[in-house]
Write an enzyme that holds these catalytic residues in place. Structure first.
Site, short mmCIF file in Angstrom:
data_model
loop_
_atom_site.label_atom_id
_atom_site.label_comp_id
_atom_site.label_asym_id
_atom_site.label_seq_id
_atom_site.Cartn_x
_atom_site.Cartn_y
_atom_site.Cartn_z
N ARG A 115 0.89 -1.24 0.07
CA ARG A 115 -0.07 0.08 0.08
C ARG A 115 0.82 1.32 -0.02
NH1 ARG A 115 -4.92 -1.74 4.10
NH2 ARG A 115 -6.27 -2.73 2.37
N LYS A 127 -15.51 -15.77 6.13
CA LYS A 127 -16.94 -15.88 6.46
C LYS A 127 -17.75 -15.34 5.21
CE LYS A 127 -16.05 -14.80 11.14
NZ LYS A 127 -16.37 -13.68 12.25
N GLY A 142 -7.09 -6.57 -0.09
CA GLY A 142 -7.00 -7.40 1.34
C GLY A 142 -5.93 -8.66 1.12
N GLY A 157 -12.26 -4.32 1.09
CA GLY A 157 -13.54 -3.67 1.60
C GLY A 157 -14.28 -2.72 0.71
#
Length: 396
Positions: A35, A200, A353, A377
Protein backbone atom coordinates in the site's frame (compact mmCIF):
# COMPACT_ATOMS: atom_id res chain seq x y z
CA UNK A 1 -14.09 13.51 -10.21
CA UNK A 2 -11.50 16.20 -10.79
CA UNK A 3 -7.90 15.22 -11.43
CA UNK A 4 -4.81 16.77 -9.88
CA UNK A 5 -4.21 18.69 -13.11
CA UNK A 6 -7.60 20.35 -12.67
CA UNK A 7 -6.48 21.84 -9.36
CA UNK A 8 -4.28 24.22 -11.35
CA UNK A 9 -0.79 25.31 -10.35
CA UNK A 10 0.01 23.69 -7.02
CA UNK A 11 3.50 25.13 -6.61
CA UNK A 12 3.90 26.53 -3.12
CA UNK A 13 0.43 25.28 -2.12
CA UNK A 14 -0.14 23.12 0.97
CA UNK A 15 -1.83 19.97 -0.33
CA UNK A 16 -3.33 17.46 2.09
CA UNK A 17 -3.17 13.96 0.59
CA UNK A 18 -5.29 11.24 2.17
CA UNK A 19 -3.32 8.08 1.43
CA UNK A 20 -3.87 4.48 2.47
CA UNK A 21 -0.79 3.43 4.46
CA UNK A 22 -2.55 0.84 6.60
CA UNK A 23 0.14 -1.82 6.38
CA UNK A 24 0.82 -4.84 8.60
CA UNK A 25 3.24 -3.70 11.28
CA UNK A 26 4.79 -5.67 14.13
CA UNK A 27 7.51 -4.38 16.46
CA UNK A 28 8.14 -1.52 14.07
CA UNK A 29 8.70 -3.85 11.11
CA UNK A 30 6.47 -3.52 8.03
CA UNK A 31 5.24 -6.91 6.84
CA UNK A 32 3.98 -5.84 3.39
CA UNK A 33 4.66 -2.40 1.92
CA UNK A 34 2.32 -2.81 -1.06
CA UNK A 35 0.00 0.00 0.00
CA UNK A 36 2.91 2.38 0.60
CA UNK A 37 4.30 1.65 -2.85
CA UNK A 38 0.87 2.22 -4.38
CA UNK A 39 0.69 5.64 -2.72
CA UNK A 40 4.03 6.86 -4.04
CA UNK A 41 3.06 8.02 -7.58
CA UNK A 42 0.48 10.60 -6.45
CA UNK A 43 2.68 11.95 -3.65
CA UNK A 44 5.65 12.13 -6.00
CA UNK A 45 3.61 13.87 -8.71
CA UNK A 46 2.56 16.62 -6.32
CA UNK A 47 6.07 17.03 -4.94
CA UNK A 48 7.50 17.25 -8.46
CA UNK A 49 4.97 19.99 -9.21
CA UNK A 50 6.32 21.97 -6.25
CA UNK A 51 3.47 21.39 -3.81
CA UNK A 52 4.06 21.25 -0.07
CA UNK A 53 2.70 17.77 0.46
CA UNK A 54 1.04 16.81 3.75
CA UNK A 55 0.25 13.10 3.81
CA UNK A 56 -2.31 11.75 6.27
CA UNK A 57 -3.38 8.15 6.86
CA UNK A 58 -4.49 5.66 9.48
CA UNK A 59 -2.95 2.47 10.79
CA UNK A 60 -4.90 -0.23 12.61
CA UNK A 61 -7.57 0.49 15.20
CA UNK A 62 -6.12 2.45 18.12
CA UNK A 63 -9.62 3.51 19.23
CA UNK A 64 -9.16 7.25 19.24
CA UNK A 65 -6.06 7.55 21.41
CA UNK A 66 -2.29 7.39 20.83
CA UNK A 67 -0.83 3.90 21.04
CA UNK A 68 2.88 3.49 20.20
CA UNK A 69 2.40 0.19 18.36
CA UNK A 70 0.17 1.97 15.82
CA UNK A 71 2.53 4.87 15.12
CA UNK A 72 3.14 5.73 11.48
CA UNK A 73 6.79 6.64 12.16
CA UNK A 74 8.17 3.41 10.58
CA UNK A 75 5.91 4.07 7.59
CA UNK A 76 7.40 7.57 7.19
CA UNK A 77 10.85 6.04 6.93
CA UNK A 78 9.78 3.52 4.30
CA UNK A 79 7.83 6.14 2.35
CA UNK A 80 10.95 8.31 2.26
CA UNK A 81 13.00 5.41 0.88
CA UNK A 82 10.46 4.76 -1.86
CA UNK A 83 10.12 8.45 -2.75
CA UNK A 84 13.86 8.99 -2.70
CA UNK A 85 13.33 12.11 -0.60
CA UNK A 86 13.04 12.98 3.07
CA UNK A 87 9.62 12.63 4.66
CA UNK A 88 9.25 14.81 7.72
CA UNK A 89 7.19 13.24 10.48
CA UNK A 90 4.74 15.03 12.78
CA UNK A 91 4.23 13.45 16.21
CA UNK A 92 0.52 14.34 16.19
CA UNK A 93 -2.29 14.88 13.71
CA UNK A 94 -3.48 18.47 14.20
CA UNK A 95 -1.47 19.64 17.23
CA UNK A 96 1.66 21.71 17.70
CA UNK A 97 3.96 19.19 16.01
CA UNK A 98 1.72 18.95 12.92
CA UNK A 99 1.49 22.74 12.61
CA UNK A 100 5.24 23.23 13.04
CA UNK A 101 6.07 20.44 10.60
CA UNK A 102 3.72 21.84 7.96
CA UNK A 103 4.96 25.40 8.47
CA UNK A 104 8.54 24.24 7.91
CA UNK A 105 7.81 22.63 4.54
CA UNK A 106 9.39 24.14 1.46
CA UNK A 107 8.12 23.69 -2.10
CA UNK A 108 8.42 20.05 -3.18
CA UNK A 109 8.84 18.71 0.35
CA UNK A 110 6.76 15.99 2.01
CA UNK A 111 5.49 15.47 5.55
CA UNK A 112 3.50 12.64 7.12
CA UNK A 113 1.15 13.27 10.03
CA UNK A 114 0.80 10.79 12.87
CA UNK A 115 -2.00 8.21 12.76
CA UNK A 116 -5.34 9.92 12.11
CA UNK A 117 -7.12 7.43 14.35
CA UNK A 118 -5.17 8.67 17.38
CA UNK A 119 -7.89 11.35 17.36
CA UNK A 120 -11.42 10.14 18.16
CA UNK A 121 -12.88 12.71 15.76
CA UNK A 122 -11.57 10.82 12.75
CA UNK A 123 -13.98 7.89 13.07
CA UNK A 124 -16.71 9.47 15.21
CA UNK A 125 -20.31 8.89 14.21
CA UNK A 126 -21.17 12.25 15.77
CA UNK A 127 -21.17 14.79 12.93
CA UNK A 128 -20.10 17.65 15.19
CA UNK A 129 -17.14 15.79 16.69
CA UNK A 130 -16.04 14.51 13.31
CA UNK A 131 -16.55 17.94 11.78
CA UNK A 132 -14.41 19.65 14.41
CA UNK A 133 -11.52 17.31 13.63
CA UNK A 134 -12.07 17.87 9.90
CA UNK A 135 -11.92 21.63 10.46
CA UNK A 136 -8.56 21.30 12.20
CA UNK A 137 -7.19 18.96 9.55
CA UNK A 138 -8.40 21.15 6.68
CA UNK A 139 -6.83 24.14 8.42
CA UNK A 140 -3.39 22.72 7.71
CA UNK A 141 -3.86 22.88 3.93
CA UNK A 142 -5.20 24.80 0.95
CA UNK A 143 -6.03 21.85 -1.31
CA UNK A 144 -7.07 18.22 -0.79
CA UNK A 145 -6.30 15.09 -2.80
CA UNK A 146 -8.15 11.87 -1.97
CA UNK A 147 -5.91 8.92 -2.79
CA UNK A 148 -6.67 6.38 -0.04
CA UNK A 149 -8.95 3.99 -1.91
CA UNK A 150 -8.85 1.46 0.91
CA UNK A 151 -10.73 3.94 3.12
CA UNK A 152 -13.26 5.47 0.71
CA UNK A 153 -16.06 3.26 2.04
CA UNK A 154 -15.69 4.90 5.47
CA UNK A 155 -17.53 8.06 6.48
CA UNK A 156 -14.48 9.38 8.31
CA UNK A 157 -13.31 12.94 8.75
CA UNK A 158 -10.24 12.72 6.51
CA UNK A 159 -12.16 10.85 3.81
CA UNK A 160 -15.60 12.44 3.78
CA UNK A 161 -15.61 15.75 5.66
CA UNK A 162 -12.30 17.37 4.71
CA UNK A 163 -12.92 17.37 0.93
CA UNK A 164 -16.11 19.30 1.62
CA UNK A 165 -13.97 22.02 3.19
CA UNK A 166 -11.23 22.37 0.56
CA UNK A 167 -10.88 22.45 -3.23
CA UNK A 168 -10.33 18.79 -3.99
CA UNK A 169 -9.40 16.17 -6.56
CA UNK A 170 -8.94 12.43 -6.82
CA UNK A 171 -5.40 11.10 -6.80
CA UNK A 172 -4.13 8.77 -9.48
CA UNK A 173 -4.64 5.66 -7.36
CA UNK A 174 -8.31 6.36 -6.63
CA UNK A 175 -8.97 7.32 -10.26
CA UNK A 176 -7.40 4.06 -11.47
CA UNK A 177 -9.36 1.95 -8.96
CA UNK A 178 -12.66 3.50 -9.99
CA UNK A 179 -11.91 3.00 -13.68
CA UNK A 180 -11.21 -0.69 -13.10
CA UNK A 181 -14.35 -1.20 -11.02
CA UNK A 182 -16.44 0.43 -13.72
CA UNK A 183 -15.12 -2.18 -16.15
CA UNK A 184 -16.38 -4.86 -13.77
CA UNK A 185 -19.82 -3.38 -13.25
CA UNK A 186 -20.93 -1.42 -16.31
CA UNK A 187 -20.23 -3.61 -19.33
CA UNK A 188 -17.81 -6.45 -18.52
CA UNK A 189 -16.49 -8.62 -21.32
CA UNK A 190 -17.89 -12.13 -21.14
CA UNK A 191 -17.66 -14.80 -19.92
CA UNK A 192 -17.43 -12.94 -16.60
CA UNK A 193 -16.23 -15.06 -13.68
CA UNK A 194 -15.91 -14.12 -10.03
CA UNK A 195 -13.90 -16.08 -7.47
CA UNK A 196 -14.79 -15.47 -3.83
CA UNK A 197 -12.99 -16.91 -0.82
CA UNK A 198 -12.03 -15.90 2.67
CA UNK A 199 -13.36 -16.97 6.02
CA UNK A 200 -16.96 -15.84 6.35
CA UNK A 201 -19.82 -15.85 3.89
CA UNK A 202 -21.49 -13.14 6.00
CA UNK A 203 -18.78 -10.71 4.89
CA UNK A 204 -19.81 -11.13 1.27
CA UNK A 205 -23.61 -11.45 1.36
CA UNK A 206 -24.19 -8.14 -0.36
CA UNK A 207 -21.68 -8.67 -3.11
CA UNK A 208 -22.97 -12.20 -3.85
CA UNK A 209 -26.55 -10.93 -4.03
CA UNK A 210 -25.55 -8.19 -6.46
CA UNK A 211 -23.20 -10.29 -8.58
CA UNK A 212 -25.74 -13.07 -9.20
CA UNK A 213 -27.44 -10.70 -11.58
CA UNK A 214 -24.22 -9.81 -13.41
CA UNK A 215 -21.83 -12.77 -13.66
CA UNK A 216 -21.72 -15.93 -15.73
CA UNK A 217 -19.78 -18.02 -13.19
CA UNK A 218 -19.31 -17.72 -9.45
CA UNK A 219 -16.58 -19.85 -7.86
CA UNK A 220 -16.67 -20.21 -4.07
CA UNK A 221 -13.68 -21.33 -2.00
CA UNK A 222 -12.08 -20.63 1.34
CA UNK A 223 -13.82 -20.97 4.68
CA UNK A 224 -17.05 -19.58 3.28
CA UNK A 225 -17.43 -22.59 0.99
CA UNK A 226 -18.32 -24.88 3.90
CA UNK A 227 -21.54 -23.02 4.59
CA UNK A 228 -22.50 -23.57 0.93
CA UNK A 229 -21.58 -27.25 1.18
CA UNK A 230 -23.60 -27.62 4.38
CA UNK A 231 -26.57 -25.96 2.66
CA UNK A 232 -26.33 -28.70 0.04
CA UNK A 233 -26.61 -31.28 2.79
CA UNK A 234 -22.96 -32.30 3.13
CA UNK A 235 -21.10 -33.05 6.37
CA UNK A 236 -18.37 -30.43 6.92
CA UNK A 237 -16.84 -31.74 10.16
CA UNK A 238 -15.08 -29.05 12.18
CA UNK A 239 -14.72 -26.74 9.18
CA UNK A 240 -15.62 -23.10 9.51
CA UNK A 241 -19.41 -22.88 9.37
CA UNK A 242 -21.96 -20.11 9.78
CA UNK A 243 -25.18 -21.92 10.66
CA UNK A 244 -27.09 -18.64 10.80
CA UNK A 245 -26.38 -18.07 7.09
CA UNK A 246 -27.62 -21.42 5.80
CA UNK A 247 -31.02 -20.11 4.71
CA UNK A 248 -29.42 -17.17 2.92
CA UNK A 249 -26.92 -19.42 1.17
CA UNK A 250 -29.66 -21.86 0.15
CA UNK A 251 -31.39 -18.90 -1.44
CA UNK A 252 -28.25 -18.03 -3.37
CA UNK A 253 -27.97 -21.59 -4.67
CA UNK A 254 -31.57 -21.49 -5.87
CA UNK A 255 -31.24 -18.03 -7.42
CA UNK A 256 -28.06 -19.01 -9.27
CA UNK A 257 -29.85 -21.98 -10.77
CA UNK A 258 -32.83 -19.83 -11.78
CA UNK A 259 -30.62 -17.18 -13.38
CA UNK A 260 -28.44 -19.69 -15.20
CA UNK A 261 -25.36 -18.64 -13.25
CA UNK A 262 -22.82 -21.45 -12.88
CA UNK A 263 -22.07 -21.60 -9.15
CA UNK A 264 -18.99 -23.77 -8.66
CA UNK A 265 -18.10 -25.25 -5.26
CA UNK A 266 -15.09 -27.33 -4.16
CA UNK A 267 -15.23 -31.04 -4.93
CA UNK A 268 -12.34 -31.93 -2.61
CA UNK A 269 -10.48 -30.30 0.28
CA UNK A 270 -7.43 -30.72 2.48
CA UNK A 271 -8.99 -31.92 5.72
CA UNK A 272 -6.75 -31.37 8.75
CA UNK A 273 -6.85 -32.61 12.34
CA UNK A 274 -6.70 -29.01 13.60
CA UNK A 275 -5.89 -25.41 12.75
CA UNK A 276 -2.10 -25.43 12.69
CA UNK A 277 0.68 -25.07 10.14
CA UNK A 278 1.89 -28.62 10.75
CA UNK A 279 -1.50 -30.27 11.26
CA UNK A 280 -1.74 -33.76 9.73
CA UNK A 281 -4.15 -33.66 6.79
CA UNK A 282 -5.50 -35.66 3.87
CA UNK A 283 -7.33 -34.99 0.63
CA UNK A 284 -11.01 -35.94 0.89
CA UNK A 285 -14.05 -35.39 -1.28
CA UNK A 286 -16.41 -32.69 -0.06
CA UNK A 287 -19.06 -35.40 0.24
CA UNK A 288 -16.90 -37.28 2.76
CA UNK A 289 -15.31 -34.80 5.17
CA UNK A 290 -14.70 -36.68 8.45
CA UNK A 291 -16.58 -35.33 11.45
CA UNK A 292 -13.32 -34.75 13.35
CA UNK A 293 -11.51 -32.88 10.54
CA UNK A 294 -11.61 -29.32 9.24
CA UNK A 295 -11.05 -28.16 5.70
CA UNK A 296 -8.12 -25.73 5.43
CA UNK A 297 -7.69 -25.55 1.65
CA UNK A 298 -9.28 -26.64 -1.59
CA UNK A 299 -7.98 -29.95 -2.94
CA UNK A 300 -6.15 -30.82 -6.18
CA UNK A 301 -9.27 -31.73 -8.17
CA UNK A 302 -10.92 -28.44 -7.16
CA UNK A 303 -7.81 -26.53 -8.21
CA UNK A 304 -8.04 -28.11 -11.65
CA UNK A 305 -11.79 -27.50 -11.77
CA UNK A 306 -11.45 -23.82 -10.86
CA UNK A 307 -8.62 -23.35 -13.35
CA UNK A 308 -10.77 -24.87 -16.11
CA UNK A 309 -13.64 -22.51 -15.27
CA UNK A 310 -11.29 -19.52 -15.52
CA UNK A 311 -9.40 -20.57 -18.65
CA UNK A 312 -11.85 -19.11 -21.18
CA UNK A 313 -13.10 -16.17 -19.10
CA UNK A 314 -12.77 -12.67 -20.52
CA UNK A 315 -13.18 -10.91 -17.16
CA UNK A 316 -12.26 -12.24 -13.71
CA UNK A 317 -12.59 -10.66 -10.27
CA UNK A 318 -10.97 -12.51 -7.36
CA UNK A 319 -11.41 -11.66 -3.70
CA UNK A 320 -10.43 -13.93 -0.83
CA UNK A 321 -7.96 -16.82 -0.43
CA UNK A 322 -8.94 -20.41 -1.09
CA UNK A 323 -7.43 -21.66 2.15
CA UNK A 324 -5.17 -20.72 5.04
CA UNK A 325 -2.44 -19.42 2.74
CA UNK A 326 -0.39 -18.19 5.69
CA UNK A 327 0.43 -21.88 6.32
CA UNK A 328 2.58 -23.26 3.49
CA UNK A 329 0.84 -26.63 3.56
CA UNK A 330 -2.51 -24.97 2.89
CA UNK A 331 -1.47 -22.30 0.37
CA UNK A 332 -1.69 -24.45 -2.75
CA UNK A 333 -5.30 -23.64 -3.56
CA UNK A 334 -4.75 -19.90 -3.42
CA UNK A 335 -1.62 -20.26 -5.55
CA UNK A 336 -3.52 -22.35 -8.10
CA UNK A 337 -6.25 -19.72 -8.53
CA UNK A 338 -3.68 -16.93 -8.81
CA UNK A 339 -1.69 -18.85 -11.40
CA UNK A 340 -4.87 -19.59 -13.36
CA UNK A 341 -5.54 -15.86 -13.55
CA UNK A 342 -1.97 -15.16 -14.63
CA UNK A 343 -2.21 -17.82 -17.35
CA UNK A 344 -5.52 -16.52 -18.71
CA UNK A 345 -6.03 -13.88 -21.38
CA UNK A 346 -8.76 -12.27 -19.26
CA UNK A 347 -8.97 -8.82 -17.72
CA UNK A 348 -8.05 -9.93 -14.21
CA UNK A 349 -8.66 -7.97 -11.02
CA UNK A 350 -7.39 -9.02 -7.60
CA UNK A 351 -9.74 -7.47 -5.05
CA UNK A 352 -7.27 -6.31 -2.43
CA UNK A 353 -7.05 -7.40 1.19
CA UNK A 354 -5.85 -10.95 1.84
CA UNK A 355 -5.85 -11.78 -1.88
CA UNK A 356 -3.30 -9.06 -2.64
CA UNK A 357 -1.26 -10.07 0.42
CA UNK A 358 -1.29 -13.68 -0.78
CA UNK A 359 0.01 -12.72 -4.22
CA UNK A 360 3.01 -11.03 -2.61
CA UNK A 361 3.58 -13.69 0.07
CA UNK A 362 3.56 -16.45 -2.54
CA UNK A 363 6.09 -14.56 -4.66
CA UNK A 364 3.84 -14.28 -7.69
CA UNK A 365 4.45 -11.52 -10.26
CA UNK A 366 2.16 -8.58 -9.58
CA UNK A 367 2.30 -7.55 -13.23
CA UNK A 368 0.76 -10.92 -14.09
CA UNK A 369 -2.64 -9.42 -13.21
CA UNK A 370 -4.42 -6.57 -14.94
CA UNK A 371 -5.00 -4.83 -11.62
CA UNK A 372 -4.39 -5.48 -7.92
CA UNK A 373 -6.70 -3.36 -5.78
CA UNK A 374 -5.48 -1.66 -2.61
CA UNK A 375 -8.91 -1.80 -0.99
CA UNK A 376 -10.66 -5.10 -0.37
CA UNK A 377 -13.61 -3.73 1.60
CA UNK A 378 -14.00 -0.71 -0.68
CA UNK A 379 -13.90 -2.90 -3.80
CA UNK A 380 -16.56 -5.24 -2.42
CA UNK A 381 -18.88 -2.41 -1.41
CA UNK A 382 -18.51 -0.84 -4.85
CA UNK A 383 -19.44 -4.18 -6.43
CA UNK A 384 -22.44 -4.35 -4.09
CA UNK A 385 -23.63 -1.15 -5.73
CA UNK A 386 -23.25 0.95 -2.61
CA UNK A 387 -22.44 4.66 -2.65
CA UNK A 388 -19.01 5.08 -1.06
CA UNK A 389 -18.73 8.23 1.10
CA UNK A 390 -15.15 9.01 0.08
CA UNK A 391 -15.97 8.83 -3.62
CA UNK A 392 -19.20 10.79 -3.21
CA UNK A 393 -17.23 13.58 -1.50
CA UNK A 394 -14.84 13.76 -4.45
CA UNK A 395 -17.53 13.74 -7.12
CA UNK A 396 -19.20 17.07 -6.42
Amino acid sequence: MRTIDELGDVRGKRVLVRSDLNVPLADGVIGDDGRIRASVPTINELAEKGARVIVCAHLGRPNGKPQPEFSLKPVAARLGELLGREVRFADDTVGDSAKATVDALADGEVALLENLRFNAGETSKDDAERGAFADALAGLAELYVGDGFGAVHRKHASVYDVPQRLPHAAGGLVAAEVEVLKQLTEDPKRPYAVVLGGAKVSDKLGVIANLLGKVDRLLIGGGMAYTFLKAQGHEVGNSLLQDDQLDQVSGFLKEAEERGVELVLPVDVLAATGFAADAPHEVVDTTAIPADREGLDIGPRTRELFASKLADAATVFWNGPMGVFEFDAFSGGTRAVAEALIASDAFTVVGGGDSAAAVRKLGLPEDGFSHISTGGGASLEYLEGKSLPGLAALED
